[in-house]
Design a protein around this motif. Structure first.
Motif, PDB file in Angstrom:
ATOM      1  N   GLY A  35      -1.768  24.707 -25.989  1.00 13.03           N
ATOM      2  CA  GLY A  35      -2.076  23.530 -25.143  1.00 13.03           C
ATOM      3  C   GLY A  35      -3.332  23.315 -24.394  1.00 13.03           C
ATOM      4  N   ALA A  36      -3.886  24.309 -23.971  1.00 12.47           N
ATOM      5  CA  ALA A  36      -5.059  24.158 -23.233  1.00 12.47           C
ATOM      6  C   ALA A  36      -6.259  23.601 -24.226  1.00 12.47           C
ATOM      7  CB  ALA A  36      -5.465  25.214 -22.578  1.00 12.47           C
ATOM      8  N   LEU A  37      -6.291  23.907 -25.610  1.00 10.38           N
ATOM      9  CA  LEU A  37      -7.303  23.631 -26.317  1.00 10.38           C
ATOM     10  C   LEU A  37      -7.907  22.194 -25.925  1.00 10.38           C
ATOM     11  CD1 LEU A  37      -6.491  25.395 -29.689  1.00 10.38           C
ATOM     12  CD2 LEU A  37      -7.950  25.897 -27.907  1.00 10.38           C
ATOM     13  N   PRO A  38      -7.113  21.076 -26.104  1.00  9.41           N
ATOM     14  CA  PRO A  38      -7.837  20.000 -25.895  1.00  9.41           C
ATOM     15  C   PRO A  38      -8.634  19.692 -24.838  1.00  9.41           C
ATOM     16  CG  PRO A  38      -5.679  19.609 -27.024  1.00  9.41           C
ATOM     17  CD  PRO A  38      -5.799  20.980 -26.517  1.00  9.41           C
ATOM     18  N   LEU A  39      -7.953  20.235 -23.617  1.00 10.27           N
ATOM     19  CA  LEU A  39      -8.837  20.175 -22.459  1.00 10.27           C
ATOM     20  C   LEU A  39      -9.997  20.714 -22.512  1.00 10.27           C
ATOM     21  CD1 LEU A  39      -8.995  19.126 -19.611  1.00 10.27           C
ATOM     22  CD2 LEU A  39      -7.599  21.102 -18.854  1.00 10.27           C
ATOM     23  N   LEU A  40      -9.857  21.995 -22.995  1.00 11.60           N
ATOM     24  CA  LEU A  40     -11.266  22.873 -23.117  1.00 11.60           C
ATOM     25  C   LEU A  40     -12.093  22.390 -24.091  1.00 11.60           C
ATOM     26  CD1 LEU A  40      -9.542  26.494 -23.484  1.00 11.60           C
ATOM     27  CD2 LEU A  40     -10.940  25.521 -21.616  1.00 11.60           C
ATOM     28  N   PHE A  41     -11.910  21.575 -25.157  1.00 11.37           N
ATOM     29  CA  PHE A  41     -12.895  20.685 -25.969  1.00 11.37           C
ATOM     30  C   PHE A  41     -13.426  19.787 -25.116  1.00 11.37           C
ATOM     31  CE2 PHE A  41     -10.265  21.963 -29.956  1.00 11.37           C
ATOM     32  CZ  PHE A  41     -11.026  22.981 -30.320  1.00 11.37           C
ATOM     33  N   GLY A  42     -12.552  18.982 -24.281  1.00 13.84           N
ATOM     34  CA  GLY A  42     -13.344  17.884 -23.646  1.00 13.84           C
ATOM     35  C   GLY A  42     -14.197  18.499 -22.555  1.00 13.84           C
ATOM     36  N   ILE A  43     -14.072  19.509 -21.797  1.00 18.84           N
ATOM     37  CA  ILE A  43     -14.987  20.071 -20.999  1.00 18.84           C
ATOM     38  C   ILE A  43     -16.136  20.607 -21.713  1.00 18.84           C
ATOM     39  CG2 ILE A  43     -15.324  22.042 -19.296  1.00 18.84           C
ATOM     40  CD1 ILE A  43     -12.520  21.937 -18.721  1.00 18.84           C
ATOM     41  N   HIS A  44     -16.061  21.258 -22.992  1.00 20.33           N
ATOM     42  CA  HIS A  44     -17.139  21.588 -23.839  1.00 20.33           C
ATOM     43  C   HIS A  44     -17.857  20.375 -24.049  1.00 20.33           C
ATOM     44  CE1 HIS A  44     -18.515  23.706 -27.622  1.00 20.33           C
ATOM     45  NE2 HIS A  44     -18.960  24.409 -26.700  1.00 20.33           N
ATOM     46  N   GLN A  45     -17.567  19.324 -24.540  1.00 19.72           N
ATOM     47  CA  GLN A  45     -18.264  18.042 -24.680  1.00 19.72           C
ATOM     48  C   GLN A  45     -18.991  17.862 -23.398  1.00 19.72           C
ATOM     49  OE1 GLN A  45     -17.818  18.200 -28.383  1.00 19.72           O
ATOM     50  NE2 GLN A  45     -18.951  16.324 -27.757  1.00 19.72           N
ATOM     51  N   LEU A  46     -18.320  17.707 -22.431  1.00 22.51           N
ATOM     52  CA  LEU A  46     -18.976  17.281 -21.149  1.00 22.51           C
ATOM     53  C   LEU A  46     -20.055  18.289 -20.774  1.00 22.51           C
ATOM     54  CD1 LEU A  46     -16.169  16.455 -18.758  1.00 22.51           C
ATOM     55  CD2 LEU A  46     -17.550  14.949 -19.741  1.00 22.51           C
ATOM     56  N   PRO A 155      -5.086  31.108 -39.062  1.00 22.84           N
ATOM     57  CA  PRO A 155      -4.003  31.066 -38.363  1.00 22.84           C
ATOM     58  C   PRO A 155      -2.977  29.635 -38.307  1.00 22.84           C
ATOM     59  CG  PRO A 155      -5.483  32.102 -37.080  1.00 22.84           C
ATOM     60  CD  PRO A 155      -6.194  31.551 -38.083  1.00 22.84           C
ATOM     61  N   ALA A 156      -4.007  28.535 -38.188  1.00 21.22           N
ATOM     62  CA  ALA A 156      -3.394  27.205 -38.027  1.00 21.22           C
ATOM     63  C   ALA A 156      -2.694  26.863 -39.705  1.00 21.22           C
ATOM     64  CB  ALA A 156      -4.156  26.145 -37.685  1.00 21.22           C
ATOM     65  N   LEU A 157      -3.568  27.146 -40.678  1.00 19.04           N
ATOM     66  CA  LEU A 157      -2.996  27.058 -42.038  1.00 19.04           C
ATOM     67  C   LEU A 157      -1.696  27.730 -42.299  1.00 19.04           C
ATOM     68  CD1 LEU A 157      -6.684  26.857 -43.707  1.00 19.04           C
ATOM     69  CD2 LEU A 157      -4.878  24.950 -43.363  1.00 19.04           C
ATOM     70  N   MET A 158      -1.752  28.820 -41.652  1.00 21.12           N
ATOM     71  CA  MET A 158      -0.331  29.582 -41.787  1.00 21.12           C
ATOM     72  C   MET A 158       0.882  29.469 -41.100  1.00 21.12           C
ATOM     73  SD  MET A 158      -2.634  33.234 -41.893  1.00 21.12           S
ATOM     74  CE  MET A 158      -1.141  34.299 -41.912  1.00 21.12           C
ATOM     75  N   SER A 159       0.765  28.590 -40.243  1.00 23.74           N
ATOM     76  CA  SER A 159       1.533  27.772 -39.197  1.00 23.74           C
ATOM     77  C   SER A 159       2.760  27.308 -39.849  1.00 23.74           C
ATOM     78  CB  SER A 159       1.027  26.851 -38.236  1.00 23.74           C
ATOM     79  OG  SER A 159       1.995  26.573 -37.384  1.00 23.74           O
ATOM     80  N   SER A 160       4.028  27.554 -39.170  1.00 24.72           N
ATOM     81  CA  SER A 160       5.120  26.719 -39.854  1.00 24.72           C
ATOM     82  C   SER A 160       5.281  25.204 -39.245  1.00 24.72           C
ATOM     83  CB  SER A 160       6.357  27.558 -39.307  1.00 24.72           C
ATOM     84  OG  SER A 160       6.343  27.419 -37.867  1.00 24.72           O
ATOM     85  N   SER A 161       4.301  24.849 -38.437  1.00 24.70           N
ATOM     86  CA  SER A 161       4.414  23.344 -38.235  1.00 24.70           C
ATOM     87  C   SER A 161       3.181  22.495 -39.053  1.00 24.70           C
ATOM     88  CB  SER A 161       4.016  23.353 -36.629  1.00 24.70           C
ATOM     89  OG  SER A 161       3.433  22.161 -36.150  1.00 24.70           O
ATOM     90  N   ARG A 162       3.813  21.445 -39.553  1.00 25.09           N
ATOM     91  CA  ARG A 162       3.145  20.811 -40.377  1.00 25.09           C
ATOM     92  C   ARG A 162       1.973  20.139 -39.599  1.00 25.09           C
ATOM     93  NH1 ARG A 162       3.323  15.143 -41.116  1.00 25.09           N
ATOM     94  NH2 ARG A 162       5.162  15.040 -40.033  1.00 25.09           N
ATOM     95  N   LEU A 200      -4.031  15.845 -32.784  1.00 30.22           N
ATOM     96  CA  LEU A 200      -2.869  16.592 -33.710  1.00 30.22           C
ATOM     97  C   LEU A 200      -2.072  17.834 -32.845  1.00 30.22           C
ATOM     98  CD1 LEU A 200      -5.065  17.320 -36.886  1.00 30.22           C
ATOM     99  CD2 LEU A 200      -2.712  15.960 -36.785  1.00 30.22           C
ATOM    100  N   ILE A 201      -2.773  18.385 -31.924  1.00 34.22           N
ATOM    101  CA  ILE A 201      -1.922  19.300 -30.883  1.00 34.22           C
ATOM    102  C   ILE A 201      -1.264  18.653 -30.080  1.00 34.22           C
ATOM    103  CG2 ILE A 201      -2.630  20.729 -29.261  1.00 34.22           C
ATOM    104  CD1 ILE A 201      -5.041  21.662 -30.691  1.00 34.22           C
ATOM    105  N   LEU A 202      -1.394  17.228 -29.368  1.00 33.32           N
ATOM    106  CA  LEU A 202      -0.735  16.714 -28.750  1.00 33.32           C
ATOM    107  C   LEU A 202       0.413  16.101 -29.227  1.00 33.32           C
ATOM    108  CD1 LEU A 202      -0.060  14.796 -25.860  1.00 33.32           C
ATOM    109  CD2 LEU A 202      -1.616  13.039 -26.836  1.00 33.32           C
ATOM    110  N   GLU A 203       0.434  15.452 -30.487  1.00 31.70           N
ATOM    111  CA  GLU A 203       1.525  15.205 -31.247  1.00 31.70           C
ATOM    112  C   GLU A 203       2.438  16.204 -31.490  1.00 31.70           C
ATOM    113  OE1 GLU A 203       2.594  11.807 -31.980  1.00 31.70           O
ATOM    114  OE2 GLU A 203       1.072  11.655 -30.305  1.00 31.70           O
ATOM    115  N   HIS A 204       1.749  17.575 -31.831  1.00 30.62           N
ATOM    116  CA  HIS A 204       2.769  18.588 -31.986  1.00 30.62           C
ATOM    117  C   HIS A 204       3.662  18.811 -30.705  1.00 30.62           C
ATOM    118  CE1 HIS A 204       4.197  22.579 -32.752  1.00 30.62           C
ATOM    119  NE2 HIS A 204       3.718  23.163 -31.802  1.00 30.62           N
ATOM    120  N   PHE A 205       2.823  18.903 -29.771  1.00 25.67           N
ATOM    121  CA  PHE A 205       3.950  19.078 -28.439  1.00 25.67           C
ATOM    122  C   PHE A 205       4.835  18.062 -28.045  1.00 25.67           C
ATOM    123  CE2 PHE A 205       0.553  22.295 -27.773  1.00 25.67           C
ATOM    124  CZ  PHE A 205       1.427  23.549 -27.421  1.00 25.67           C
ATOM    125  N   ARG A 206       4.455  16.864 -28.473  1.00 21.26           N
ATOM    126  CA  ARG A 206       5.363  15.604 -28.301  1.00 21.26           C
ATOM    127  C   ARG A 206       6.587  15.832 -29.032  1.00 21.26           C
ATOM    128  NH1 ARG A 206       1.252  10.638 -27.723  1.00 21.26           N
ATOM    129  NH2 ARG A 206       0.879  10.623 -25.075  1.00 21.26           N
TER     130      ARG A 206
END
Length: 225
Positions: A35-46, A155-162, A200-206
């Motif tokens: 859940g924290a990955l998108p925020l970390l990605f954003g900070i990384h870009q900044l 690991p993501a390719l092995m996930s049970s979530s589409r 994609l991560i946001l939509e998974h949690f939604r």
């Protein structure tokens, strides 16, 4: 990476906004890393925005160098550790989670090795046309790059979530696209990547929260009038 400091700062703000919304959807500790990955990605870009400014002499050398080091350490040493670990924690299927353990170990070993490489030896950054060319001391870069892809995409390719499997597929396609494009002609592949995977991560949690809400509504007893 993006093709200018303005693009990096814009992408960073947008992706960080997605990250804040994603964290609002997190309800369990096992969801926190992914859940924290998108925020970390954003900070990384900044952070990379300040790398650009440092290379152009628009901020102090100290700030520019610190941004460069932080950018490289996160990309090389932090991501291969937290991504497989986060997906293993998030996986509800015990069998699939167990099968991710070797990739978690691979990511940890790789992250520690790359942390040593990028802290014990100089890291370079040069502006080349529409991108920043980062250079490190890391030997056997083809093998290391392959193991990095296995640890972060597997690991993501092995996930049970589409939707999380799409995260792995988009990551894999991004790596292949980056490899096929001449590096000095690479523009905004990384910006597009982080934006896509963050959504994609946001939509998974939604979707997870929507499923839980429907289940709660079905479980509620119907009181007689």
């Amino acid at each position: 990476m993006c093709f200018s400091p303005e693009a990096d700062f814009t992408a960073g703000v947008v992706v960080a906004g997605i990250g804040v919304e994603t964290l609002r959807q997190v309800q369990a500790r096992r969801e926190l890393v992914v859940g924290a990955l998108p925020l970390l990605f954003g900070i990384h870009q900044l952070v990379e925005g300040f790398v650009w400014l440092g290379l152009r002499g628009q901020v102090s050398d100290g700030l520019g160098d610190a941004a460069k080091e932080a950018y490289i350490v996160y990309a090389h040493a932090v991501l291969p550790v937290i991504v497989p670990f986060g997906f293993m924690l998030l996986e509800p299927d015990a069998r699939r989670a167990r099968s991710m353990r070797p990739l978690v170990c691979l990511g940890l070993v790789l992250g520690l090795y790359l942390l040593w490489q990028v802290t014990a030896y100089p890291v370079g950054a040069q502006e080349q046309a529409r991108c920043i060319n980062y250079t490190t001391h890391t030997p056997n870069d083809v093998l290391v790059g392959f193991l990095y892809v296995v640890a972060t995409c597997g690991p993501a390719l092995m996930s049970s979530s589409r939707r999380l499997r799409w995260f792995g597929l988009v990551s894999l396609i991004g790596v292949i696209a980056t490899a096929l494009v001449r590096f000095d002609e690479l523009t905004s592949v990384w910006c597009v990547y982080v934006a896509l995977v963050s959504v994609l991560i946001l939509e998974h949690f939604r979707r997870e929260r929507a499923i839980e809400t429907r289940a709660d509504q079905i479980a509620e007893p119907v009181l007689p009038p």
